[in-house]
Design a protein around this motif. Structure first.
Motif: not given
Length: 123
Positions: A48, A55, A61-66
């Motif tokens: 994490y 991130t 911009y990147i989602h945390f899931d990605e």
């Protein structure tokens, strides 16, 4: 009645030495288990933390899931393996201790039965 000099006979010393050796092994196994569980926690948190760094540092911009997918599953797999090893060492030593106590109890009962059963028999 003669006074004892405080020295132990060879068998008493051996029994005490074996008991302290078993206790030491249990403590070492529990400590080793705690270390592996700690490693598991660190590996799980690293996944994490790395995703959060990815991130924050990305230009797009990147989602945390990605970001979690980019990190991969290796930290989770290693974390699960380390947790399993840690739990084995923590609880395995407890089960071994119970097992040894039960075996000693069975052995003493067996000896009592042999001694009491042989009194009435003639060869």
């Amino acid at each position: 009645m003669p006074k004892s000099s405080g020295l132990k006979s060879g068998s008493e010393f051996k029994q005490q030495s074996l008991k302290s050796h078993v206790r030491r092994d249990v403590v070492h196994n529990r400590t080793l288990g705690a270390v592996f569980i700690g490693i598991s926690v660190v590996l799980f948190g690293i996944r994490y933390l790395t995703a959060a760094i990815i991130t924050i540092n990305s230009q797009v911009y990147i989602h945390f899931d990605e970001a979690l997918q980019d990190v991969g599953k290796a930290p989770v797999i290693l974390s699960i393996i380390s947790l399993a090893i840690g739990l084995y060492h923590v609880y395995g030593s407890v089960f071994v201790q119970w097992y040894k106590k039960d075996l000693n109890r069975i052995e003493s009962n067996w000896k009592e039965l042999d001694e009491s059963g042989s009194e009435g028999r003639n060869p």
